[in-house]
Design a protein around this motif. Sequence first.
Motif, PDB file in Angstrom:
ATOM      1  N   LYS A  55      17.734   8.372  47.501  1.00  0.00           N
ATOM      2  CA  LYS A  55      17.717   6.659  48.179  1.00  0.00           C
ATOM      3  C   LYS A  55      16.293   5.815  47.442  1.00  0.00           C
ATOM      4  O   LYS A  55      16.553   4.395  47.462  1.00  0.00           O
ATOM      5  CB  LYS A  55      17.392   6.644  49.579  1.00  0.00           C
ATOM      6  CG  LYS A  55      19.150   7.001  50.546  1.00  0.00           C
ATOM      7  CD  LYS A  55      18.957   6.743  51.945  1.00  0.00           C
ATOM      8  CE  LYS A  55      19.857   7.097  52.416  1.00  0.00           C
ATOM      9  NZ  LYS A  55      20.276   8.137  52.600  1.00  0.00           N
ATOM     10  N   ALA A  56      14.955   6.438  47.148  1.00  0.00           N
ATOM     11  CA  ALA A  56      13.987   6.190  47.004  1.00  0.00           C
ATOM     12  C   ALA A  56      14.265   6.081  44.792  1.00  0.00           C
ATOM     13  O   ALA A  56      14.171   4.583  44.928  1.00  0.00           O
ATOM     14  CB  ALA A  56      12.741   7.300  47.078  1.00  0.00           C
ATOM     15  N   LEU A  57      14.601   6.367  44.500  1.00  0.00           N
ATOM     16  CA  LEU A  57      15.086   6.155  43.273  1.00  0.00           C
ATOM     17  C   LEU A  57      15.571   5.112  43.042  1.00  0.00           C
ATOM     18  O   LEU A  57      15.094   4.191  42.010  1.00  0.00           O
ATOM     19  CB  LEU A  57      15.836   7.725  42.439  1.00  0.00           C
ATOM     20  CG  LEU A  57      15.282   7.159  41.366  1.00  0.00           C
ATOM     21  CD1 LEU A  57      14.209   7.759  40.260  1.00  0.00           C
ATOM     22  CD2 LEU A  57      16.442   8.915  39.923  1.00  0.00           C
ATOM     23  N   LEU A  58      17.006   5.319  43.750  1.00  0.00           N
ATOM     24  CA  LEU A  58      17.751   3.526  43.375  1.00  0.00           C
ATOM     25  C   LEU A  58      17.178   2.526  43.561  1.00  0.00           C
ATOM     26  O   LEU A  58      17.530   1.630  43.274  1.00  0.00           O
ATOM     27  CB  LEU A  58      19.208   3.709  44.181  1.00  0.00           C
ATOM     28  CG  LEU A  58      20.277   5.316  43.915  1.00  0.00           C
ATOM     29  CD1 LEU A  58      21.280   4.664  44.143  1.00  0.00           C
ATOM     30  CD2 LEU A  58      20.588   4.528  42.266  1.00  0.00           C
ATOM     31  N   THR A  59      16.427   2.495  45.243  1.00  0.00           N
ATOM     32  CA  THR A  59      15.276   1.344  45.456  1.00  0.00           C
ATOM     33  C   THR A  59      13.976   0.935  44.135  1.00  0.00           C
ATOM     34  O   THR A  59      14.760   0.121  44.391  1.00  0.00           O
ATOM     35  CB  THR A  59      15.004   1.633  46.761  1.00  0.00           C
ATOM     36  OG1 THR A  59      15.783   2.302  47.909  1.00  0.00           O
ATOM     37  CG2 THR A  59      13.986   0.036  47.649  1.00  0.00           C
ATOM     38  N   ASP A  60      14.111   2.201  43.700  1.00  0.00           N
ATOM     39  CA  ASP A  60      12.937   1.393  42.848  1.00  0.00           C
ATOM     40  C   ASP A  60      13.376   1.168  41.756  1.00  0.00           C
ATOM     41  O   ASP A  60      13.075   0.432  40.812  1.00  0.00           O
ATOM     42  CB  ASP A  60      11.784   2.498  42.502  1.00  0.00           C
ATOM     43  CG  ASP A  60      10.919   3.339  43.842  1.00  0.00           C
ATOM     44  OD1 ASP A  60      10.892   2.658  44.382  1.00  0.00           O
ATOM     45  OD2 ASP A  60      10.941   4.240  43.581  1.00  0.00           O
ATOM     46  N   ILE A  61      13.974   1.606  41.687  1.00  0.00           N
ATOM     47  CA  ILE A  61      14.975   1.427  39.667  1.00  0.00           C
ATOM     48  C   ILE A  61      15.683  -0.199  39.986  1.00  0.00           C
ATOM     49  O   ILE A  61      15.277  -1.191  39.243  1.00  0.00           O
ATOM     50  CB  ILE A  61      16.005   2.933  39.602  1.00  0.00           C
ATOM     51  CG1 ILE A  61      15.044   3.708  38.403  1.00  0.00           C
ATOM     52  CG2 ILE A  61      16.520   1.839  37.987  1.00  0.00           C
ATOM     53  CD1 ILE A  61      15.470   5.246  38.267  1.00  0.00           C
ATOM     54  N   GLY A  62      16.148  -0.107  41.502  1.00  0.00           N
ATOM     55  CA  GLY A  62      17.197  -1.811  41.426  1.00  0.00           C
ATOM     56  C   GLY A  62      16.112  -3.112  41.159  1.00  0.00           C
ATOM     57  O   GLY A  62      15.533  -4.351  41.002  1.00  0.00           O
ATOM     58  N   THR A  63      14.756  -2.507  42.095  1.00  0.00           N
ATOM     59  CA  THR A  63      13.828  -3.817  42.189  1.00  0.00           C
ATOM     60  C   THR A  63      13.053  -3.500  40.979  1.00  0.00           C
ATOM     61  O   THR A  63      13.088  -4.602  40.853  1.00  0.00           O
ATOM     62  CB  THR A  63      12.392  -2.562  43.114  1.00  0.00           C
ATOM     63  OG1 THR A  63      13.291  -2.275  43.962  1.00  0.00           O
ATOM     64  CG2 THR A  63      11.377  -3.948  43.379  1.00  0.00           C
ATOM     65  N   GLU A  64      12.921  -2.223  39.804  1.00  0.00           N
ATOM     66  CA  GLU A  64      12.476  -2.857  38.515  1.00  0.00           C
ATOM     67  C   GLU A  64      13.342  -3.891  37.712  1.00  0.00           C
ATOM     68  O   GLU A  64      13.038  -4.877  36.863  1.00  0.00           O
ATOM     69  CB  GLU A  64      12.067  -1.848  38.343  1.00  0.00           C
ATOM     70  CG  GLU A  64      11.537  -2.344  36.412  1.00  0.00           C
ATOM     71  CD  GLU A  64      11.184  -0.394  35.675  1.00  0.00           C
ATOM     72  OE1 GLU A  64      11.685   0.428  36.384  1.00  0.00           O
ATOM     73  OE2 GLU A  64      10.426  -0.797  34.236  1.00  0.00           O
ATOM     74  N   GLU A  65      14.387  -3.429  38.541  1.00  0.00           N
ATOM     75  CA  GLU A  65      15.834  -4.709  37.436  1.00  0.00           C
ATOM     76  C   GLU A  65      15.492  -5.913  37.888  1.00  0.00           C
ATOM     77  O   GLU A  65      15.862  -6.256  36.908  1.00  0.00           O
ATOM     78  CB  GLU A  65      17.242  -3.906  37.830  1.00  0.00           C
ATOM     79  CG  GLU A  65      17.149  -2.201  36.794  1.00  0.00           C
ATOM     80  CD  GLU A  65      16.800  -1.742  36.042  1.00  0.00           C
ATOM     81  OE1 GLU A  65      17.303  -2.777  34.674  1.00  0.00           O
ATOM     82  OE2 GLU A  65      17.686  -0.745  35.414  1.00  0.00           O
ATOM     83  N   LEU A  66      15.467  -5.932  39.181  1.00  0.00           N
ATOM     84  CA  LEU A  66      14.757  -7.476  39.637  1.00  0.00           C
ATOM     85  C   LEU A  66      14.075  -8.003  38.398  1.00  0.00           C
ATOM     86  O   LEU A  66      13.803  -9.421  38.497  1.00  0.00           O
ATOM     87  CB  LEU A  66      14.074  -7.186  40.988  1.00  0.00           C
ATOM     88  CG  LEU A  66      15.478  -7.275  41.824  1.00  0.00           C
ATOM     89  CD1 LEU A  66      15.255  -7.747  43.394  1.00  0.00           C
ATOM     90  CD2 LEU A  66      16.736  -8.320  41.681  1.00  0.00           C
ATOM     91  N   ALA A  67      12.703  -7.103  38.151  1.00  0.00           N
ATOM     92  CA  ALA A  67      11.816  -7.821  37.621  1.00  0.00           C
ATOM     93  C   ALA A  67      12.266  -8.157  36.563  1.00  0.00           C
ATOM     94  O   ALA A  67      11.996  -8.842  35.638  1.00  0.00           O
ATOM     95  CB  ALA A  67      10.530  -6.977  37.701  1.00  0.00           C
ATOM     96  N   HIS A  68      12.832  -7.036  35.941  1.00  0.00           N
ATOM     97  CA  HIS A  68      13.429  -7.663  34.503  1.00  0.00           C
ATOM     98  C   HIS A  68      14.781  -8.404  33.951  1.00  0.00           C
ATOM     99  O   HIS A  68      14.510  -9.681  33.023  1.00  0.00           O
ATOM    100  CB  HIS A  68      14.499  -5.904  34.089  1.00  0.00           C
ATOM    101  CG  HIS A  68      13.514  -5.105  33.634  1.00  0.00           C
ATOM    102  ND1 HIS A  68      14.088  -3.471  33.471  1.00  0.00           N
ATOM    103  CD2 HIS A  68      12.387  -4.606  33.608  1.00  0.00           C
ATOM    104  CE1 HIS A  68      13.369  -2.773  33.134  1.00  0.00           C
ATOM    105  NE2 HIS A  68      11.961  -3.305  33.672  1.00  0.00           N
TER     106      HIS A  68
END
Lengths: 197, 95
Positions: A55-68
């Motif tokens: 869950k934490a990994l998906l939230t982290d990467i999903g958040t970074e994708e927003l930054a992208h």
Amino acid sequence: MWIYEKSLERPVKISRPDPAFAKLVITQYGGPDGELSASLRYLNQRYSMPTDKAKALLTDIGTEELAHMEMIAALVYKLIEGADPKDMEAAGWGGQYAQHNHGLFWTDANGVPWSAKYIACLGDPITDLAENMAAEQKARTTYEHLIDLTDDPCVKDTLRFLWQREVVHFQRFGECLNDVQEHMSKMNTWCGYEMRK
Amino acid sequence: MKRNVDDAQVEEKGERAEEKDERIEENDEQEELERDNMNMWNMNDTCNCQKTSAKMMLAHAYVPWQCYDEAFSPQEALKKGTLFPSLYGVYPIPR
């Protein structure tokens, strides 16, 4: 809940405006393998992951994708800065001017608007992680194609950074898949259902 | 790492951006060759972190565990898109 940083993940620079390339790179904003698709895919799939770590990994990467997505938005906006209607038309992006002027909109390079059809959530963590690994590879390849299509070294530099992030995310999703498969193999349940052993 | 020192010196000298870019690309190519020779591409099963091998099942996908043994400087990491030398260059870097 998110904490918003008032700066891009990495500065976005261009050498010169290039509306024709803006028309192409917009696919990483609102195309099938773009950053909006990526962020929503991961932030949505996180709920049905079986471990807190996944869950934490998906939230982290999903958040970074927003930054992208933010970086791609800044890139597109800079590439069309100062372009008048004729410039946009000459670049093959008269349709963009007609409907959005210098405003951004989520489409692919051919003008097809973003659709939830681009993302999936089957609720099976192995299936969903496999989808995410495929998504990272598709985004990596798209960035390679886009880098081929521009001569601007500053634009290439930005896209190369985003390209490398796809490689890193693939590794992380792969490690997550290792973990989740091991976790699932020890459980008597599969996605909430009791398994016959 | 030696590269960081080189880059910092280039920046300090205030050379033109174009020259610097060329230099960086040369360095990158050199670094790729070095890492090729040093067998750092994580293609072999030499990594101690490979804890998946014992319980691998058919029709499942696995990715080798990453060893966190080396890191770029934060400046270098932001430039390249990864903190980890072992993840840089595993796919041919697009130019």
